[in-house]
Write an enzyme that holds these catalytic residues in place. Structure first.
Site: not given
Length: 307
Positions: A200, A213
């Site tokens: 990501s 995250y």
């Protein structure tokens, strides 16, 4: 002599990436995790009506974790249309999405394998590899895409709590299960096989409301770098795709308020959120022979944001 860019013949006219997909702000909506495609508005584009394969993965056997929806579904469609048999793992709550994805795989004329289960269970995380090998006769491509994220109020909320949205679930899903599944897969991957991790942009540009995250995504990038060095001697390539803001069921299931959702993707240089269909070609490339000298790389698909 100057050329008028707007006068290009229709057949040669380029597609403006700023308006290739919807530029409208995401309307407020919330779902209970993990989120379902049918409840999203607008509906995401996985390439159902647009992806055309040319045989880049003919005869190969792939396993995609989190393959039921979002990026995973787009990759499953693309892989199948490129000629691969595709197994998808998913949470039992995502059975509806998984069934739709399996139908799309089979519609492309390839074998689909549905593997429900929670990857936090060690037996599930490793068992999906054994099931894939048993059903397909081997494994050539592993895509580690399963993920969990929840909105956080900041560092003080990182208490390591358990369900339903605790930090432990984020780490167990995004890191522990990834390592277990990859470790189980490596003995089955032949020279020329590949592992692709869905990292990501959060690994390089972490948001405070996704701090746990983001930590797992940074760890995934480190894993890819180390694993590429370790497995290169076996002829196995390891890479990552780093998506930016992509419209998947994970987003309405994160717990964001109306303001956060409305701004989703609007701060990218292209001015919009991405669609899962825009990620699939990156995964096809990394799994194909065209990427034979690509390993240890992180391929950014971020709408122009830098890693």
């Amino acid at each position: 002599m100057t050329t008028n860019r707007s006068s290009a013949p229709e057949a040669a006219r380029l597609r403006d990436p700023r308006s290739a997909f919807s530029t409208e702000p995401v309307p407020f909506q919330q779902q209970s995790p993990p989120g379902l495609t049918a409840e999203m508005y607008p509906q995401p584009d996985h390439g159902e009506d647009s992806y055309v394969g040319v045989g880049r993965l003919t005869g190969r056997r792939a396993l995609i974790t989190g393959g039921d929806s979002g990026i995973g579904r787009a990759v499953a469609i693309a892989f199948a249309r490129e000629g691969a048999d595709v197994a998808i793992s998913h949470l039992p709550d995502e059975a509806e999405d998984a069934a739709s994805t399996i139908r799309l795989i089979e519609k492309a004329g390839r074998r689909g394998l549905d593997l429900p289960g929670d990857l936090r269970d060690d037996e599930v995380a490793t068992g999906i590899v054994e099931r894939t090998v048993e059903e397909f006769g081997g494994l050539d491509i592993l895509v580690l895409n399963a993920a969990w994220q929840r909105d956080r109020d900041g560092v003080e909320e990182l208490d390591g709590g358990a369900e339903p949205g605790g930090v432990s679930r984020v780490f167990e899903t995004n890191l522990r299960s990834l390592m277990l599944t990859a470790s189980a897969a490596v003995p089955h991957l032949p020279p020329g096989g590949s592992i692709t991790v869905t990292a990501s942009i959060q690994a390089a540009s972490p948001s405070p409301d996704l701090i746990d995250y983001a930590m797992t995504k940074a760890a995934q990038v480190a894993y890819v770098s180390a694993a590429a060095r370790d497995l290169g001697g076996q002829g196995i390539r390891v890479n990552a795709v780093a998506p930016g803001p992509i419209w998947t069921p994970l987003i309405p299931a994160t717990g964001w308020d109306a303001e956060r959702l409305a701004g989703f993707g609007q701060d990218t240089p292209l001015g919009r959120a991405g669609q899962p269909a825009e990620l699939a070609p990156a995964y096809v490339f990394l799994a194909s022979d065209q990427a034979s000298y690509v390993s240890g790389a992180v391929l950014a698909v971020t709408g122009g944001k830098s890693l």
